[in-house]
Design a protein around this motif. Sequence first.
Motif, mmCIF file in Angstrom:
data_model
loop_
_atom_site.group_PDB
_atom_site.id
_atom_site.type_symbol
_atom_site.label_atom_id
_atom_site.label_comp_id
_atom_site.label_asym_id
_atom_site.label_seq_id
_atom_site.Cartn_x
_atom_site.Cartn_y
_atom_site.Cartn_z
ATOM 1 N N PRO A 4 -20.670 0.336 -57.632
ATOM 2 C CA PRO A 4 -21.755 1.309 -57.516
ATOM 3 C C PRO A 4 -21.367 2.678 -58.057
ATOM 4 O O PRO A 4 -20.206 3.077 -57.959
ATOM 5 N N PRO A 5 -22.309 3.411 -58.652
ATOM 6 C CA PRO A 5 -22.043 4.792 -59.053
ATOM 7 C C PRO A 5 -21.974 5.684 -57.809
ATOM 8 O O PRO A 5 -22.415 5.279 -56.741
ATOM 9 N N ILE A 6 -21.446 6.859 -57.977
ATOM 10 C CA ILE A 6 -21.238 7.723 -56.814
ATOM 11 C C ILE A 6 -22.503 8.506 -56.462
ATOM 12 O O ILE A 6 -22.715 8.893 -55.330
ATOM 13 N N GLU A 7 -23.380 8.705 -57.429
ATOM 14 C CA GLU A 7 -24.595 9.490 -57.190
ATOM 15 C C GLU A 7 -25.800 8.817 -57.837
ATOM 16 O O GLU A 7 -25.647 8.024 -58.766
ATOM 17 N N GLY A 8 -26.994 9.143 -57.331
ATOM 18 C CA GLY A 8 -28.219 8.596 -57.899
ATOM 19 C C GLY A 8 -28.893 9.590 -58.821
ATOM 20 O O GLY A 8 -28.464 10.731 -58.959
ATOM 21 N N ASN A 9 -29.986 9.145 -59.454
ATOM 22 C CA ASN A 9 -30.672 9.990 -60.439
ATOM 23 C C ASN A 9 -31.701 10.917 -59.834
ATOM 24 O O ASN A 9 -32.214 11.793 -60.511
ATOM 25 N N GLY A 10 -32.101 10.688 -58.568
ATOM 26 C CA GLY A 10 -33.071 11.583 -57.945
ATOM 27 C C GLY A 10 -34.501 11.137 -58.155
ATOM 28 O O GLY A 10 -34.820 10.427 -59.100
ATOM 29 N N LEU A 11 -35.371 11.571 -57.218
ATOM 30 C CA LEU A 11 -36.798 11.254 -57.291
ATOM 31 C C LEU A 11 -37.473 12.285 -58.174
ATOM 32 O O LEU A 11 -37.126 13.460 -58.138
ATOM 33 N N ASN A 12 -38.428 11.829 -58.954
ATOM 34 C CA ASN A 12 -39.240 12.729 -59.764
ATOM 35 C C ASN A 12 -39.662 13.938 -58.915
ATOM 36 O O ASN A 12 -40.340 13.782 -57.918
ATOM 37 N N PRO A 13 -39.244 15.150 -59.321
ATOM 38 C CA PRO A 13 -39.481 16.327 -58.472
ATOM 39 C C PRO A 13 -40.947 16.522 -58.118
ATOM 40 O O PRO A 13 -41.279 16.992 -57.028
ATOM 41 N N ILE A 14 -41.829 16.137 -59.029
ATOM 42 C CA ILE A 14 -43.244 16.378 -58.801
ATOM 43 C C ILE A 14 -43.732 15.549 -57.619
ATOM 44 O O ILE A 14 -44.727 15.868 -56.975
ATOM 45 N N LEU A 15 -42.998 14.483 -57.316
ATOM 46 C CA LEU A 15 -43.379 13.631 -56.183
ATOM 47 C C LEU A 15 -42.759 14.122 -54.881
ATOM 48 O O LEU A 15 -43.022 13.568 -53.824
ATOM 49 N N GLN A 16 -41.911 15.141 -54.953
ATOM 50 C CA GLN A 16 -41.267 15.634 -53.734
ATOM 51 C C GLN A 16 -42.181 16.636 -53.067
ATOM 52 O O GLN A 16 -42.009 17.835 -53.159
ATOM 53 N N ASP A 17 -43.166 16.083 -52.383
ATOM 54 C CA ASP A 17 -44.210 16.892 -51.783
ATOM 55 C C ASP A 17 -44.780 16.116 -50.602
ATOM 56 O O ASP A 17 -44.988 14.918 -50.697
ATOM 57 N N PRO A 18 -45.023 16.800 -49.497
ATOM 58 C CA PRO A 18 -45.464 16.068 -48.297
ATOM 59 C C PRO A 18 -46.769 15.298 -48.517
ATOM 60 O O PRO A 18 -46.882 14.156 -48.076
ATOM 61 N N ALA A 19 -47.740 15.896 -49.213
ATOM 62 C CA ALA A 19 -49.017 15.204 -49.381
ATOM 63 C C ALA A 19 -48.819 13.933 -50.194
ATOM 64 O O ALA A 19 -49.436 12.906 -49.918
ATOM 65 N N LEU A 20 -47.952 14.007 -51.186
ATOM 66 C CA LEU A 20 -47.772 12.833 -52.020
ATOM 67 C C LEU A 20 -46.907 11.795 -51.338
ATOM 68 O O LEU A 20 -46.966 10.615 -51.644
#
Lengths: 661, 364
Positions: free
Chosen positions: A155-171
């Motif tokens: 396994p790699p040590i880190e991930g690529n992250g979630l699309n920032p635009i989706l980092q929102d409570p409503a979404l």
Amino acid sequence: MISVSEIGHFALILALGVALFQFVVPLWGAQRGDVAAMRSGISAAVLQLILIAIAFGALMHAYIVSDFSVLNVVENSHSAKPLLYKISGVWGNHEGSMLLWVLILALYGAAVALFGQNLPLELRARVLAIQGSIGLAFLLFIVLTSNPFTRVDPPPIEGNGLNPILQDPALAFHPPFLYSGYVGLSIAFAFAVAALIEGRVDAAWARWVRPWTLVAWMFLTVGIAMGSWWSYYELGWGGYWFWDPVENASLMPWLVATALIHSAVVVEKRNALKIWTVLLSILAFSLSLVGTFLVRSGVLTSVHAFAVDPQRGAFILMILCVFIGGSLSLFAWRAPQLKAGGLFAPVSREGSLVLNNLLLCVASLAVFVGTLYPLALETLTGDKISVGPPYFDLTFGPIILPLLLLVPLGAFLAWKRGDAGLAVRRLWLALVLALLVGVIVFALNVRGPWLAPVGMAVAAWLVFGAIADVAAKVALFKVPLATSWHRLVGLPRSAIGTAVAHAGVGILVAGVIAISLWRVEVIVALKPGESTPVGKYAVTFQGEGPLTGPNYSGRVGTFLLKEGDRELATLHSEKRIFRPSGMPTTEVGLYQTWHGDVYVVMGDETTGGARAMRMYYNPFVNFIWLGAAVMFAGGLLSISDRRYRVGAPKRAASLQAVPAE
Amino acid sequence: MIWIVFAAMTAAVLGALLWPVVRTKPAESVAERAAYDQAVFRDQLAELDRDVARGTIGQAEADAARNEISRRLIAAAQEPGRRRVSGLAWAAIAATLIVPAVALPLYLKAGNPQLADVPHAWRMENAEKNGDMEALIAKVEQHLQTNSDDLQGWQILAPAYRRAMRWDDAVEAYRNIVRLSPPDAANISDYAEAKVMANQGMVPAPVHELFRQALAIDPKLPKARFYDALALKQEGKTDEAKAAFDAFLKDTPADAAWRPMLLAEMQDMSAKPPALDQQTMANASSMSADDQQAMIRSMVDGLDQKLAANPDNLDGWLRLIRARSVLGDTDKAKAAYKKALEQFNGNQDALAQISALGKEMSIE
């Protein structure tokens, strides 16, 4: 150590096996009259839910502990992400959202299995079998082409992250609601196919299918409203609906589901429109399938995205063909054998509901054409065209307008044979009030667009019509107020729910009309200390500073909002740069009042130390979401009606079965 | 171990599916379809009565509705019941076997039962114990994000980055080492070397300066000497480069690790003069015709000078003669031709090539 992810993977594959069982055995049992086989469908549906919940829980566990030995987590998560977005990241990607899809499907299936005691065993078995077949298709799709449990070693040590635009409570919560709507329509579909297999659709069938359809419609309403709210304040474009294909994909099933909940009333009350209602059930779910997959397969963003993963694309197409083609073939074969139902005059409650259905379906067709025509054209000729708001304003608007005018009238028409004149007479006060609103708007808005007074009058007509409906039912001002109150409490909840939902439509229309007519848009470059008027407000750009978040950094601009000399609020608009992708997002500065929002977006730097700013005053914009919430509340009231709680008859021998109330 | 869990899950599923078969209810105990229909229709009648009582429905409308519902009720009562059976135990048992028959092969194909979970926090905690290089690097990185002045941390990271060939990160790490420690030739040249690696093996002027700094502190430092010579070579200062390489080779023990590399570079040196690099070509193509001529002349002059210093280069002479002739500098071409003939006096093969070219260019 025992791997949670592998247990989840195994549970998912076991669920696939159980889905096959759930499809085959109860169907065969219903055909033979085999009680044990039919009842095993109930166990299967509950098991299906437990197994998929284990799989979903395992994937969520992998996200929460940032287990980067799971490919899906590597691609969509990051150890530094806030917990909420680690969780919402589970369904913020293709594989995970498909898993959520089957989880909700299983949830509905288990609900029918557990709470469907009022259904005849044969019907329940067949409905569960059709549900099982849908589950089977999607579980196969997931396991064979979109497996969320694919592992990475080492396994790699880190991930690529979630699309920032989706980092929102409503979404974070928009997809679960929307999917609950989409997938809920599968129950109506399963009921329709079961009815076609049995060759019988009657008033009882309609009574059984209605609450499920209503639940799906409610979730769809909230899901669409949340998506619209999110795009309003997260994308920073100042709009709430863009006629974007992804939005249209959810609007089409909503329109048909709205038609369905109305036509099912006719089946229940009058035993009429049966074939049509079965067809609508099939269409509603077909459109939600088309919608889910237009979005999920990436066809909408580009025709060519479909070909990126030909295996996935072909599988999706196959599922669509089997379920839509199969159910429509079954419909063509069996529908002529369904007995026609009660007759009715054109002017009647039934007649108005038929018109309602026609208009909703034509509106849905208009959206369908506007959404898919550019796609078909690009596929066939390679030309790229864009069908935008002008098309939808010209088609959708004129179709929906007569429907809105009809809503209060329909509620006052009697079943079988109505009296339009009587209905209008009973609505005269609402009519006068609505016209009055129109006149006032006209007076205030002399040089404005002609649509303003008409639109506002329609909105008022809907709201006052709904009030008149309830007022007439409780004989307001005809009997003492206490008696009216007593009658209100005694009214069937579904009658109140109908009026509330219709009033919600009016509130929503008011918001839509207001924002399209009176929005103030200001695009200006400001240096720190400079001000600009936005409608009756003044906004001063006070300056900007650095910004640091858990997984982003950026700039935050500070704005002072004044009305005259009165300071109202300090607003902040942010430009965030997310790690590790480096993707920028904007956060809108929002000042909300009951009559509208002041909306401030800090743009890019321009020459000379200024920043481009976009500011809006959006009048009554929150009425749009308030309207959706009121519609949801109306659905909630209807669903709590006691008619949906008719108990199961105890034994076959007893003909004295008594409905439990 | 995990297979025990899988077996238990499968067994539980089979048990749950078989439960209705084992606990089978007699078929007669299940209500007929008609009973369900009648329950609904009776409720509709009751609802109608309530509506009438409330006055929300007209009398004529209510009567019509009551008629319809009653007809449905009667129709439901007359419906013949369906024959029911209690179920075949063997068929049900066989059917449940569908589940493992489908699930096991699929899982064997798609699953990875041998892999354990690797939660991020657990991996970080046990990085030392497991000798997990990646995790160790990440740990030190995390530490340095808040303590960027910790020399020891950078000293761990730098060689790790170098091993992982993460050159840009290595540059940053060595930069910090240089920043945080007293001037040291080895540190400076490590920093400079990382920059060379990040720059695809080229030594730009500022980096060359770093190596010079290192040599000022320790003139005998092998790494700095090597890159200094390499830089000279890349800058076209062939003589100085050659001298530097020769001197370095003299001080290099026979078993030094870098000896083969050094020899390879020196071998490469005595071969052709450097060809035009792509940047120069690109510049040339965008120049005016006059500028191009000027540039080519200056390059040919450069070649002339190089051959004067290092005449044992047949290829170079042939190119010089051809270039002078093509450019129309006949006198200079003839001079070069003469010098070349002198240079290769006694080498028949070379002389034949030179005179052939002379004939071709008619400068004999």
